[in-house]
Design a protein around this motif. Structure first.
Motif, PDB file in Angstrom:
ATOM      1  N   VAL A  96     -36.548 -43.459 -28.542  1.00  0.00           N
ATOM      2  CA  VAL A  96     -35.862 -42.576 -27.600  1.00  0.00           C
ATOM      3  C   VAL A  96     -36.909 -41.620 -27.055  1.00  0.00           C
ATOM      4  N   VAL A  97     -36.851 -41.359 -25.748  1.00  0.00           N
ATOM      5  CA  VAL A  97     -37.770 -40.416 -25.116  1.00  0.00           C
ATOM      6  C   VAL A  97     -36.977 -39.238 -24.574  1.00  0.00           C
ATOM      7  N   SER A  98     -37.683 -38.177 -24.277  1.00  0.00           N
ATOM      8  CA  SER A  98     -37.117 -37.050 -23.561  1.00  0.00           C
ATOM      9  C   SER A  98     -38.256 -36.422 -22.769  1.00  0.00           C
ATOM     10  N   PHE A  99     -37.914 -35.800 -21.663  1.00  0.00           N
ATOM     11  CA  PHE A  99     -38.954 -35.187 -20.835  1.00  0.00           C
ATOM     12  C   PHE A  99     -38.371 -34.034 -20.051  1.00  0.00           C
ATOM     13  N   THR A 100     -39.240 -33.142 -19.672  1.00  0.00           N
ATOM     14  CA  THR A 100     -38.852 -31.984 -18.876  1.00  0.00           C
ATOM     15  C   THR A 100     -40.114 -31.411 -18.243  1.00  0.00           C
ATOM     16  N   VAL A 101     -39.936 -30.365 -17.463  1.00  0.00           N
ATOM     17  CA  VAL A 101     -41.085 -29.678 -16.877  1.00  0.00           C
ATOM     18  C   VAL A 101     -41.748 -28.840 -17.971  1.00  0.00           C
ATOM     19  N   PRO A 102     -43.057 -28.600 -17.854  1.00  0.00           N
ATOM     20  CA  PRO A 102     -43.766 -27.852 -18.908  1.00  0.00           C
ATOM     21  C   PRO A 102     -43.154 -26.485 -19.216  1.00  0.00           C
ATOM     22  N   GLY A 103     -42.610 -25.807 -18.223  1.00  0.00           N
ATOM     23  CA  GLY A 103     -42.084 -24.466 -18.433  1.00  0.00           C
ATOM     24  C   GLY A 103     -40.722 -24.393 -19.097  1.00  0.00           C
ATOM     25  N   ASN A 104     -40.071 -25.515 -19.329  1.00  0.00           N
ATOM     26  CA  ASN A 104     -38.738 -25.509 -19.937  1.00  0.00           C
ATOM     27  C   ASN A 104     -38.896 -25.440 -21.462  1.00  0.00           C
ATOM     28  N   SER A 158     -35.817 -26.380 -23.919  1.00  0.00           N
ATOM     29  CA  SER A 158     -35.587 -27.813 -24.133  1.00  0.00           C
ATOM     30  C   SER A 158     -36.721 -28.432 -24.935  1.00  0.00           C
ATOM     31  N   ARG A 159     -37.943 -28.011 -24.680  1.00  0.00           N
ATOM     32  CA  ARG A 159     -39.076 -28.542 -25.438  1.00  0.00           C
ATOM     33  C   ARG A 159     -38.949 -28.181 -26.917  1.00  0.00           C
ATOM     34  N   ALA A 160     -38.488 -26.971 -27.217  1.00  0.00           N
ATOM     35  CA  ALA A 160     -38.304 -26.562 -28.614  1.00  0.00           C
ATOM     36  C   ALA A 160     -37.216 -27.411 -29.265  1.00  0.00           C
ATOM     37  N   LEU A 161     -36.155 -27.705 -28.528  1.00  0.00           N
ATOM     38  CA  LEU A 161     -35.096 -28.553 -29.069  1.00  0.00           C
ATOM     39  C   LEU A 161     -35.628 -29.960 -29.319  1.00  0.00           C
ATOM     40  N   MET A 162     -36.409 -30.498 -28.401  1.00  0.00           N
ATOM     41  CA  MET A 162     -37.004 -31.821 -28.608  1.00  0.00           C
ATOM     42  C   MET A 162     -37.797 -31.847 -29.914  1.00  0.00           C
ATOM     43  N   ALA A 163     -38.591 -30.818 -30.141  1.00  0.00           N
ATOM     44  CA  ALA A 163     -39.393 -30.751 -31.369  1.00  0.00           C
ATOM     45  C   ALA A 163     -38.493 -30.632 -32.605  1.00  0.00           C
ATOM     46  N   ARG A 164     -37.444 -29.799 -32.543  1.00  0.00           N
ATOM     47  CA  ARG A 164     -36.525 -29.660 -33.682  1.00  0.00           C
ATOM     48  C   ARG A 164     -35.843 -30.982 -34.006  1.00  0.00           C
ATOM     49  N   LEU A 165     -35.616 -31.794 -32.988  1.00  0.00           N
ATOM     50  CA  LEU A 165     -34.975 -33.098 -33.192  1.00  0.00           C
ATOM     51  C   LEU A 165     -35.934 -34.141 -33.747  1.00  0.00           C
ATOM     52  N   GLY A 166     -37.232 -33.807 -33.815  1.00  0.00           N
ATOM     53  CA  GLY A 166     -38.215 -34.736 -34.361  1.00  0.00           C
ATOM     54  C   GLY A 166     -39.000 -35.506 -33.309  1.00  0.00           C
ATOM     55  N   LEU A 167     -38.709 -35.279 -32.032  1.00  0.00           N
ATOM     56  CA  LEU A 167     -39.494 -35.940 -30.994  1.00  0.00           C
ATOM     57  C   LEU A 167     -40.892 -35.330 -30.962  1.00  0.00           C
ATOM     58  N   GLN A 168     -41.873 -36.168 -30.746  1.00  0.00           N
ATOM     59  CA  GLN A 168     -43.273 -35.739 -30.735  1.00  0.00           C
ATOM     60  C   GLN A 168     -43.807 -35.760 -29.311  1.00  0.00           C
TER      61      GLN A 168
END
Length: 186
Positions: free
Chosen positions: A130-138, A141-151
């Motif tokens: 599974v992937v996720s992406f966003t703009v660098p300034g978000n 959402s980036r913190a949530l991605m990391a909490r979910l285990g996405l690298q």
């Protein structure tokens, strides 16, 4: 194909209903909610998005579920999985995403719903990644991605092809989570 619905302690990830449309349009018209998107959506654009979400469920058997609070029955946004719908080096892939009304931020609801969606992705659908992406300034959402285990995949950062050259939101950062990594963390 029938739509799978998911339950968490506080949320129901369910099919969309017509009575969700006004609240979804209000969420999509909120400049803070839409801060990292090209713009707010009109009521017509918001309704058309729901039509596309429903078509995705019909085609793929998964998609962006409407989020409902179990305590109040309130519609609060969406969370779920989408096939990446544009050309990218990491596609084909399934993306996890979320969008919640601002009054439901900072309560762990996006995380709770996203964990349920990831469990479905890996246990129910047996997706390899599974992937996720966003703009660098978000950063939220980036913190949530990391909490979910996405690298973060530094080599996978990309320019979003649906935005024109020079657009301030064109640069995107990519996060990934493989089935084996998810399983090891359980």
């Amino acid at each position: 194909m029938s739509l799978i619905e998911l339950q968490t302690p506080r949320l129901c990830l369910r099919r969309w209903r017509d009575d969700d449309l006004p609240a979804f349009a209000a969420l999509n018209a909120d400049p803070e909610v839409m801060r990292f998107f090209p713009g707010c959506l009109s009521r017509e654009q918001s309704d058309a998005l729901v039509t596309r979400i429903q078509a995705h469920f019909s085609e793929h058997g998964f998609g962006l579920w409407a989020l409902e609070r179990r305590d109040s029955g309130a519609f609060i946004g969406f969370t779920g999985l989408l096939q990446v719908g544009f050309e990218a080096p990491f596609a084909p892939a399934a993306e996890i995403g979320w969008r919640l009304a601002r009054e439901h931020w900072h309560q762990g609801l996006a995380s709770e719903a996203a964990r349920a969606a990831l469990t479905f992705a890996f246990e129910g659908l047996q997706l390899p990644e599974v992937v996720s992406f966003t703009v660098p300034g978000n950063l939220r959402s980036r913190a949530l991605m990391a909490r979910l285990g996405l690298q973060r995949d530094l080599a996978g950062d990309f320019e979003h092809p649906r935005l024109p050259e020079g657009h301030p939101l064109r640069a995107h950062v990519l996060y990934r989570l493989g089935h084996a990594e998810w399983e090891a963390a359980q």
